[in-house]
Design a protein around this motif. Structure first.
Motif, PDB file in Angstrom:
ATOM      1  N   CYS A 184       0.547   0.911  -0.534  1.00  0.00           N
ATOM      2  CA  CYS A 184       0.354   1.499   0.791  1.00  0.00           C
ATOM      3  C   CYS A 184       1.518   1.093   1.681  1.00  0.00           C
ATOM      4  CB  CYS A 184      -0.965   1.047   1.404  1.00  0.00           C
ATOM      5  SG  CYS A 184      -2.436   1.707   0.563  1.00  0.00           S
ATOM      6  N   VAL A 185       1.948   2.035   2.513  1.00  0.00           N
ATOM      7  CA  VAL A 185       3.121   1.822   3.359  1.00  0.00           C
ATOM      8  C   VAL A 185       2.772   2.140   4.802  1.00  0.00           C
ATOM      9  CG1 VAL A 185       5.540   2.429   3.743  1.00  0.00           C
ATOM     10  CG2 VAL A 185       4.578   2.545   1.431  1.00  0.00           C
ATOM     11  N   ALA A 186       3.153   1.232   5.703  1.00  0.00           N
ATOM     12  CA  ALA A 186       2.918   1.439   7.134  1.00  0.00           C
ATOM     13  C   ALA A 186       4.247   1.416   7.869  1.00  0.00           C
ATOM     14  CB  ALA A 186       1.996   0.351   7.684  1.00  0.00           C
ATOM     15  N   PRO A 187       4.589   2.499   8.595  1.00  0.00           N
ATOM     16  CA  PRO A 187       5.811   2.480   9.410  1.00  0.00           C
ATOM     17  C   PRO A 187       5.616   1.584  10.620  1.00  0.00           C
ATOM     18  CG  PRO A 187       4.570   4.470   9.846  1.00  0.00           C
ATOM     19  CD  PRO A 187       3.827   3.737   8.758  1.00  0.00           C
ATOM     20  N   ARG A 188       6.700   1.000  11.092  1.00  0.00           N
ATOM     21  CA  ARG A 188       6.633   0.136  12.269  1.00  0.00           C
ATOM     22  C   ARG A 188       7.828   0.444  13.153  1.00  0.00           C
ATOM     23  NH1 ARG A 188       6.778  -5.589  10.118  1.00  0.00           N
ATOM     24  NH2 ARG A 188       5.838  -6.202  12.093  1.00  0.00           N
ATOM     25  N   THR A 189       7.806  -0.020  14.366  1.00  0.00           N
ATOM     26  CA  THR A 189       8.890   0.270  15.302  1.00  0.00           C
ATOM     27  C   THR A 189      10.154  -0.500  14.926  1.00  0.00           C
ATOM     28  OG1 THR A 189       8.111  -1.509  16.757  1.00  0.00           O
ATOM     29  CG2 THR A 189       7.270   0.724  17.174  1.00  0.00           C
ATOM     30  N   GLY A 190      11.270  -0.017  15.423  1.00  0.00           N
ATOM     31  CA  GLY A 190      12.531  -0.725  15.242  1.00  0.00           C
ATOM     32  C   GLY A 190      13.093  -0.664  13.843  1.00  0.00           C
ATOM     33  N   GLY A 191      12.834   0.423  13.104  1.00  0.00           N
ATOM     34  CA  GLY A 191      13.393   0.554  11.767  1.00  0.00           C
ATOM     35  C   GLY A 191      12.760  -0.354  10.740  1.00  0.00           C
ATOM     36  N   GLN A 192      11.536  -0.803  11.021  1.00  0.00           N
ATOM     37  CA  GLN A 192      10.840  -1.691  10.103  1.00  0.00           C
ATOM     38  C   GLN A 192       9.774  -0.923   9.310  1.00  0.00           C
ATOM     39  OE1 GLN A 192      10.013  -5.808  11.745  1.00  0.00           O
ATOM     40  NE2 GLN A 192      10.171  -4.682  13.659  1.00  0.00           N
ATOM     41  N   ALA A 193       9.327  -1.546   8.228  1.00  0.00           N
ATOM     42  CA  ALA A 193       8.234  -0.987   7.437  1.00  0.00           C
ATOM     43  C   ALA A 193       7.554  -2.140   6.710  1.00  0.00           C
ATOM     44  CB  ALA A 193       8.740   0.039   6.434  1.00  0.00           C
ATOM     45  N   ALA A 194       6.275  -1.981   6.431  1.00  0.00           N
ATOM     46  CA  ALA A 194       5.522  -2.969   5.662  1.00  0.00           C
ATOM     47  C   ALA A 194       4.857  -2.259   4.496  1.00  0.00           C
ATOM     48  CB  ALA A 194       4.474  -3.643   6.541  1.00  0.00           C
ATOM     49  N   LEU A 195       4.845  -2.912   3.337  1.00  0.00           N
ATOM     50  CA  LEU A 195       4.286  -2.312   2.133  1.00  0.00           C
ATOM     51  C   LEU A 195       3.317  -3.294   1.484  1.00  0.00           C
ATOM     52  CD1 LEU A 195       7.736  -2.014   2.055  1.00  0.00           C
ATOM     53  CD2 LEU A 195       7.023  -0.098   0.640  1.00  0.00           C
ATOM     54  N   ALA A 196       2.160  -2.804   1.077  1.00  0.00           N
ATOM     55  CA  ALA A 196       1.157  -3.629   0.408  1.00  0.00           C
ATOM     56  C   ALA A 196       0.979  -3.138  -1.018  1.00  0.00           C
ATOM     57  CB  ALA A 196      -0.174  -3.564   1.156  1.00  0.00           C
ATOM     58  N   VAL A 197       0.930  -4.071  -1.977  1.00  0.00           N
ATOM     59  CA  VAL A 197       0.783  -3.734  -3.389  1.00  0.00           C
ATOM     60  C   VAL A 197      -0.345  -4.562  -3.983  1.00  0.00           C
ATOM     61  CG1 VAL A 197       1.922  -3.640  -5.640  1.00  0.00           C
ATOM     62  CG2 VAL A 197       3.244  -3.221  -3.560  1.00  0.00           C
ATOM     63  N   SER A 198      -1.269  -3.904  -4.683  1.00  0.00           N
ATOM     64  CA  SER A 198      -2.418  -4.603  -5.269  1.00  0.00           C
ATOM     65  C   SER A 198      -3.213  -3.627  -6.128  1.00  0.00           C
ATOM     66  CB  SER A 198      -3.314  -5.187  -4.174  1.00  0.00           C
ATOM     67  OG  SER A 198      -4.443  -5.842  -4.719  1.00  0.00           O
ATOM     68  N   GLU A 199      -4.169  -4.172  -6.880  1.00  0.00           N
ATOM     69  CA  GLU A 199      -5.168  -3.337  -7.558  1.00  0.00           C
ATOM     70  C   GLU A 199      -6.308  -2.981  -6.614  1.00  0.00           C
ATOM     71  OE1 GLU A 199      -5.973  -4.192 -11.965  1.00  0.00           O
ATOM     72  OE2 GLU A 199      -5.438  -6.154 -11.149  1.00  0.00           O
ATOM     73  N   LEU A 200      -6.334  -3.592  -5.436  1.00  0.00           N
ATOM     74  CA  LEU A 200      -7.407  -3.342  -4.481  1.00  0.00           C
ATOM     75  C   LEU A 200      -7.400  -1.894  -4.012  1.00  0.00           C
ATOM     76  CD1 LEU A 200      -6.871  -6.624  -2.455  1.00  0.00           C
ATOM     77  CD2 LEU A 200      -8.948  -6.087  -3.752  1.00  0.00           C
ATOM     78  N   GLU A 201      -8.537  -1.451  -3.486  1.00  0.00           N
ATOM     79  CA  GLU A 201      -8.650  -0.085  -2.996  1.00  0.00           C
ATOM     80  C   GLU A 201      -7.787   0.119  -1.745  1.00  0.00           C
ATOM     81  OE1 GLU A 201     -10.204   2.444  -4.451  1.00  0.00           O
ATOM     82  OE2 GLU A 201     -10.691   1.089  -6.112  1.00  0.00           O
ATOM     83  N   PRO A 202      -7.282   1.345  -1.531  1.00  0.00           N
ATOM     84  CA  PRO A 202      -6.413   1.609  -0.377  1.00  0.00           C
ATOM     85  C   PRO A 202      -6.969   1.161   0.969  1.00  0.00           C
ATOM     86  CG  PRO A 202      -6.297   3.433  -1.889  1.00  0.00           C
ATOM     87  CD  PRO A 202      -7.352   2.509  -2.436  1.00  0.00           C
ATOM     88  N   PRO A 203      -8.276   1.330   1.289  1.00  0.00           N
ATOM     89  CA  PRO A 203      -8.747   0.873   2.604  1.00  0.00           C
ATOM     90  C   PRO A 203      -8.521  -0.617   2.852  1.00  0.00           C
ATOM     91  CG  PRO A 203     -10.359   2.349   1.626  1.00  0.00           C
ATOM     92  CD  PRO A 203      -9.348   2.068   0.556  1.00  0.00           C
ATOM     93  N   VAL A 204      -8.585  -1.410   1.787  1.00  0.00           N
ATOM     94  CA  VAL A 204      -8.349  -2.851   1.936  1.00  0.00           C
ATOM     95  C   VAL A 204      -6.876  -3.103   2.253  1.00  0.00           C
ATOM     96  CG1 VAL A 204      -8.532  -5.102   0.823  1.00  0.00           C
ATOM     97  CG2 VAL A 204     -10.230  -3.330   0.329  1.00  0.00           C
ATOM     98  N   LEU A 205      -5.993  -2.385   1.570  1.00  0.00           N
ATOM     99  CA  LEU A 205      -4.557  -2.555   1.818  1.00  0.00           C
ATOM    100  C   LEU A 205      -4.188  -2.053   3.210  1.00  0.00           C
ATOM    101  CD1 LEU A 205      -3.008  -1.478  -1.614  1.00  0.00           C
ATOM    102  CD2 LEU A 205      -3.947  -3.681  -0.922  1.00  0.00           C
ATOM    103  N   ILE A 206      -4.770  -0.943   3.600  1.00  0.00           N
ATOM    104  CA  ILE A 206      -4.499  -0.394   4.931  1.00  0.00           C
ATOM    105  C   ILE A 206      -4.960  -1.369   6.012  1.00  0.00           C
ATOM    106  CG2 ILE A 206      -5.130   1.459   6.536  1.00  0.00           C
ATOM    107  CD1 ILE A 206      -5.254   3.312   4.072  1.00  0.00           C
ATOM    108  N   ASP A 207      -6.112  -2.002   5.806  1.00  0.00           N
ATOM    109  CA  ASP A 207      -6.596  -2.981   6.780  1.00  0.00           C
ATOM    110  C   ASP A 207      -5.628  -4.162   6.876  1.00  0.00           C
ATOM    111  OD1 ASP A 207      -8.865  -4.140   8.486  1.00  0.00           O
ATOM    112  OD2 ASP A 207      -8.561  -5.706   6.989  1.00  0.00           O
ATOM    113  N   ALA A 208      -5.106  -4.626   5.741  1.00  0.00           N
ATOM    114  CA  ALA A 208      -4.156  -5.725   5.759  1.00  0.00           C
ATOM    115  C   ALA A 208      -2.906  -5.354   6.533  1.00  0.00           C
ATOM    116  CB  ALA A 208      -3.798  -6.135   4.336  1.00  0.00           C
ATOM    117  N   LEU A 209      -2.398  -4.134   6.304  1.00  0.00           N
ATOM    118  CA  LEU A 209      -1.209  -3.688   7.020  1.00  0.00           C
ATOM    119  C   LEU A 209      -1.469  -3.528   8.518  1.00  0.00           C
ATOM    120  CD1 LEU A 209       0.092  -1.039   4.468  1.00  0.00           C
ATOM    121  CD2 LEU A 209       1.129  -3.260   4.958  1.00  0.00           C
TER     122      LEU A 209
END
Length: 253
Positions: free
Chosen positions: A223-248
């Motif tokens: 899962c990938v979340a865009p952020r301000t200022g040319g940044q991005a955060a990416l989460a990788v796991s076997e967990l379901e997408p809602p869990v990764l999205i919550d972490a991001l």
């Protein structure tokens, strides 16, 4: 293991994966001139890397968990290949599941997706996944700033324990990764590439204006979340997408 200690095994691994900084590379090269065990281990890594290159496989070092997953995916694969056939056998297994590269949800840069999965699986295949072990977000943040060279947020993720951090290379550039273990033992890595870096731009392009998820070639969810200022955060796991999205979502937008 031929290396003289687990600590030097870790340093050799980082050296071959291109994750060591200049002063660390010099320390490894100096150590190899004096240590026969680590020299043999370095030669083993080098032979495996050359064999994989010759077979056209992308990874330069194959973590056991990744090898096991590919073996399970490959039709007719056998788990007990002789050691001298490991590189060729794994390369053939990767080729046999090549259809995954075109059938997985498209849109993310192939090389970036493979890098993310490789670093995530490689870290958690080790007895000590982190280069820096701490459950204190402030201590982890300070280590990243000192060792990777830029500031990151270190979120507290409900239902997960912060294990620490390590360095990796995404699109060839040194990047920070934060390692967590969720309740039940499932591993999760948050990758925070440098602002404006090629990896951050690729991730931002994939996500667009909102958080977006896909599945990598080996089967991890990304899962990938865009952020301000040319940044991005990416989460990788076997967990379901809602869990990764919550972490991001625990990171500032």
């Amino acid at each position: 293991m031929e290396a003289c200690s687990p600590e030097w095994q870790e340093r050799l691994s980082a050296w071959f994966d291109g994750e060591a900084q200049a002063h660390e590379r010099q320390a490894v090269e100096h150590h190899l001139s004096r240590c026969a065990g680590c020299t043999r281990e370095a030669a083993r890594y080098g032979s495996l890397r050359e064999a994989l290159k010759a077979e056209g496989a992308v990874p330069t070092r194959v973590p056991p968990e990744l090898a096991a997953r590919v073996s399970r995916l490959a039709p007719g694969s056998r788990p007990s290949l002789p050691r001298r056939r490991l590189a060729a056998g794994l390369a053939a297994a990767l080729a046999s599941v090549g259809i995954l590269w075109t059938s997985w949800p498209s849109g993310m840069n192939d090389a970036l997706a493979m890098d993310l999965e490789r670093h995530h699986l490689k870290a958690f295949s080790r007895a000590t996944p982190c280069e820096f072990e701490s459950s204190d977000p402030g201590a982890v943040k300070a280590w990243v700033a000192r060792e990777v060279g830029y500031a990151v947020e270190v979120p507290v993720v409900p239902g997960a324990t912060l294990l620490g951090a390590r360095r990796c290379r995404l699109h060839g550039q040194l990047s920070a990764s934060l390692l967590y273990r969720h309740e039940g033992g499932t591993a999760m890595t948050l990758f925070l590439p440098p602002p404006g870096s090629p990896a951050a731009r690729e991730a931002e392009s994939f996500a667009g204006a909102s958080t977006r998820c896909t599945q990598g070639p080996i089967g991890e969810r990304i899962c990938v979340a865009p952020r301000t200022g040319g940044q991005a955060a990416l989460a990788v796991s076997e967990l379901e997408p809602p869990v990764l999205i919550d972490a991001l979502s625990r990171l500032a937008p």
